[in-house]
Design a protein around this motif. Structure first.
Motif, PDB file in Angstrom:
ATOM      1  N   PHE A  50       0.827  -1.207   0.000  1.00  0.00           N
ATOM      2  CA  PHE A  50       0.000   0.000   0.000  1.00  0.00           C
ATOM      3  C   PHE A  50       0.860   1.256   0.000  1.00  0.00           C
ATOM      4  CE2 PHE A  50      -1.875   3.347   2.695  1.00  0.00           C
ATOM      5  CZ  PHE A  50      -2.892   3.764   1.843  1.00  0.00           C
ATOM      6  N   THR A  51       1.846   1.321   0.909  1.00  0.00           N
ATOM      7  CA  THR A  51       2.666   2.534   0.981  1.00  0.00           C
ATOM      8  C   THR A  51       3.565   2.680  -0.243  1.00  0.00           C
ATOM      9  OG1 THR A  51       4.342   1.470   2.391  1.00  0.00           O
ATOM     10  CG2 THR A  51       2.583   2.702   3.497  1.00  0.00           C
ATOM     11  N   PHE A  52       3.903   1.555  -0.890  1.00  0.00           N
ATOM     12  CA  PHE A  52       4.659   1.642  -2.144  1.00  0.00           C
ATOM     13  C   PHE A  52       3.785   2.275  -3.229  1.00  0.00           C
ATOM     14  CE2 PHE A  52       6.502  -0.221  -6.067  1.00  0.00           C
ATOM     15  CZ  PHE A  52       7.758   0.338  -5.963  1.00  0.00           C
ATOM     16  N   GLY A  53       2.497   1.934  -3.227  1.00  0.00           N
ATOM     17  CA  GLY A  53       1.568   2.589  -4.154  1.00  0.00           C
ATOM     18  C   GLY A  53       1.493   4.086  -3.895  1.00  0.00           C
ATOM     19  N   LEU A  56       4.666   5.581  -5.329  1.00  0.00           N
ATOM     20  CA  LEU A  56       4.610   5.747  -6.791  1.00  0.00           C
ATOM     21  C   LEU A  56       3.670   6.880  -7.205  1.00  0.00           C
ATOM     22  CD1 LEU A  56       4.618   2.064  -8.079  1.00  0.00           C
ATOM     23  CD2 LEU A  56       6.470   3.734  -8.215  1.00  0.00           C
ATOM     24  N   LEU A  57       2.553   7.018  -6.507  1.00  0.00           N
ATOM     25  CA  LEU A  57       1.622   8.101  -6.798  1.00  0.00           C
ATOM     26  C   LEU A  57       2.291   9.456  -6.552  1.00  0.00           C
ATOM     27  CD1 LEU A  57      -1.342   8.878  -7.514  1.00  0.00           C
ATOM     28  CD2 LEU A  57      -1.781   8.847  -5.059  1.00  0.00           C
ATOM     29  N   LEU A  58       2.968   9.567  -5.409  1.00  0.00           N
ATOM     30  CA  LEU A  58       3.675  10.814  -5.104  1.00  0.00           C
ATOM     31  C   LEU A  58       4.825  11.056  -6.071  1.00  0.00           C
ATOM     32  CD1 LEU A  58       3.741  10.580  -1.195  1.00  0.00           C
ATOM     33  CD2 LEU A  58       2.353  12.127  -2.604  1.00  0.00           C
ATOM     34  N   LEU A  59       5.553   9.996  -6.421  1.00  0.00           N
ATOM     35  CA  LEU A  59       6.640  10.120  -7.390  1.00  0.00           C
ATOM     36  C   LEU A  59       6.117  10.669  -8.720  1.00  0.00           C
ATOM     37  CD1 LEU A  59       9.515   9.662  -8.445  1.00  0.00           C
ATOM     38  CD2 LEU A  59       8.897   7.260  -8.811  1.00  0.00           C
ATOM     39  N   THR A  60       4.994  10.128  -9.167  1.00  0.00           N
ATOM     40  CA  THR A  60       4.394  10.604 -10.416  1.00  0.00           C
ATOM     41  C   THR A  60       3.995  12.073 -10.302  1.00  0.00           C
ATOM     42  OG1 THR A  60       3.590   8.382 -10.908  1.00  0.00           O
ATOM     43  CG2 THR A  60       2.521  10.200 -12.068  1.00  0.00           C
ATOM     44  N   LEU A  61       3.398  12.429  -9.182  1.00  0.00           N
ATOM     45  CA  LEU A  61       3.004  13.818  -8.959  1.00  0.00           C
ATOM     46  C   LEU A  61       4.218  14.748  -8.985  1.00  0.00           C
ATOM     47  CD1 LEU A  61       0.913  16.016  -8.017  1.00  0.00           C
ATOM     48  CD2 LEU A  61       1.574  15.387  -5.688  1.00  0.00           C
ATOM     49  N   PHE A  62       5.272  14.362  -8.254  1.00  0.00           N
ATOM     50  CA  PHE A  62       6.446  15.225  -8.160  1.00  0.00           C
ATOM     51  C   PHE A  62       7.261  15.279  -9.449  1.00  0.00           C
ATOM     52  CE2 PHE A  62       6.228  14.055  -3.444  1.00  0.00           C
ATOM     53  CZ  PHE A  62       5.405  15.147  -3.159  1.00  0.00           C
ATOM     54  N   ARG A  63       7.379  14.138 -10.152  1.00  0.00           N
ATOM     55  CA  ARG A  63       8.191  14.085 -11.375  1.00  0.00           C
ATOM     56  C   ARG A  63       7.404  14.570 -12.592  1.00  0.00           C
ATOM     57  NH1 ARG A  63      12.263  15.187 -14.242  1.00  0.00           N
ATOM     58  NH2 ARG A  63      12.681  13.773 -15.949  1.00  0.00           N
ATOM     59  N   SER A  64       6.288  13.915 -12.887  1.00  0.00           N
ATOM     60  CA  SER A  64       5.528  14.246 -14.093  1.00  0.00           C
ATOM     61  C   SER A  64       4.641  15.470 -13.898  1.00  0.00           C
ATOM     62  CB  SER A  64       4.677  13.054 -14.526  1.00  0.00           C
ATOM     63  OG  SER A  64       5.500  11.968 -14.887  1.00  0.00           O
ATOM     64  N   GLY A  65       4.089  15.623 -12.696  1.00  0.00           N
ATOM     65  CA  GLY A  65       3.200  16.755 -12.448  1.00  0.00           C
ATOM     66  C   GLY A  65       3.934  18.050 -12.199  1.00  0.00           C
ATOM     67  N   ARG A 137      12.045   2.279 -10.145  1.00  0.00           N
ATOM     68  CA  ARG A 137      11.590   2.362  -8.749  1.00  0.00           C
ATOM     69  C   ARG A 137      11.026   1.027  -8.282  1.00  0.00           C
ATOM     70  NH1 ARG A 137      11.360   2.028  -4.370  1.00  0.00           N
ATOM     71  NH2 ARG A 137      10.392   3.313  -2.791  1.00  0.00           N
ATOM     72  N   ILE A 138      10.367   0.298  -9.152  1.00  0.00           N
ATOM     73  CA  ILE A 138       9.821  -1.018  -8.803  1.00  0.00           C
ATOM     74  C   ILE A 138      10.944  -2.012  -8.531  1.00  0.00           C
ATOM     75  CG2 ILE A 138       8.524  -2.987  -9.731  1.00  0.00           C
ATOM     76  CD1 ILE A 138       6.667  -0.829 -11.053  1.00  0.00           C
ATOM     77  N   VAL A 139      11.983  -2.006  -9.365  1.00  0.00           N
ATOM     78  CA  VAL A 139      13.132  -2.897  -9.135  1.00  0.00           C
ATOM     79  C   VAL A 139      13.807  -2.550  -7.811  1.00  0.00           C
ATOM     80  CG1 VAL A 139      15.422  -3.567  -9.988  1.00  0.00           C
ATOM     81  CG2 VAL A 139      13.505  -3.364 -11.585  1.00  0.00           C
ATOM     82  N   ALA A 140      14.020  -1.257  -7.568  1.00  0.00           N
ATOM     83  CA  ALA A 140      14.619  -0.825  -6.305  1.00  0.00           C
ATOM     84  C   ALA A 140      13.720  -1.224  -5.134  1.00  0.00           C
ATOM     85  CB  ALA A 140      14.848   0.687  -6.315  1.00  0.00           C
TER      86      ALA A 140
END
Length: 162
Positions: A50-53, A56-65, A137-140
């Motif tokens: 759950f926290t990995f999800g 990833l959601l925050l990573l997407t927000l910070f990187r792509s958003g 990030r998934i591999v890490a």
């Protein structure tokens, strides 16, 4: 109209219920896995999945958003998600009642090592080699899962009776 304010006993009950559920699920695992999978491992997998999800959601927000550089986006998402992981694992999974200060200190050391080795090391290196940042990030994340469960179970929350 609001209900009663939760007490510490209510939180302990929630942790006990979570652990009991993990025990039931472990008993239903196929091919003899119930003899080798600890309920705390299953709880760790669910909570950290759950926290990995969230990560990833925050990573997407910070990187792509927001367009932040990959190392900065990884860092901010990581710190926020791992803070949530600590709280949930302490209360629900390991049901620890030891003083939180020393545990938080040990956790900070563990996530610093984890961050440098797996998030920045593995995650950023794979991105530099051309792997898409979500996949890196998934591999890490797979590498960090084994490390963090071990540290949480046998070092940080060693007072817990799992």
């Amino acid at each position: 109209m609001t209900g009663p304010t939760p007490t510490l006993d209510d939180e302990r009950d929630l942790g006990t219920r979570f652990h009991d559920l993990m025990e039931v699920v472990v008993r239903w695992l196929p091919i003899g896995l119930s003899r080798v999978v600890a309920p705390s491992f299953l709880g760790f997998a669910l909570i950290n999945g759950f926290t990995f999800g969230v990560d990833l959601l925050l990573l997407t927000l910070f990187r792509s958003g927001l367009g932040l550089p990959v190392p900065l986006a990884f860092t901010i998402a990581y710190v926020l998600a791992f803070g949530l992981s600590f709280v949930l694992n302490r209360a629900l999974n390991f049901r620890s009642h030891a003083p939180v200060g020393p545990q938080a200190g040990l956790y900070a050391v563990a996530i610093t090592i984890n961050y440098l080795a797996f998030i920045l090391g593995v995650g950023s290196a794979l991105t530099e080699f051309g792997l898409q940042y979500h996949l890196s990030r998934i591999v890490a994340g797979a590498c960090e899962a084994a490390f963090m469960y071990s540290v949480m179970r046998w070092v940080i929350f060693r007072d817990a009776k799992n």
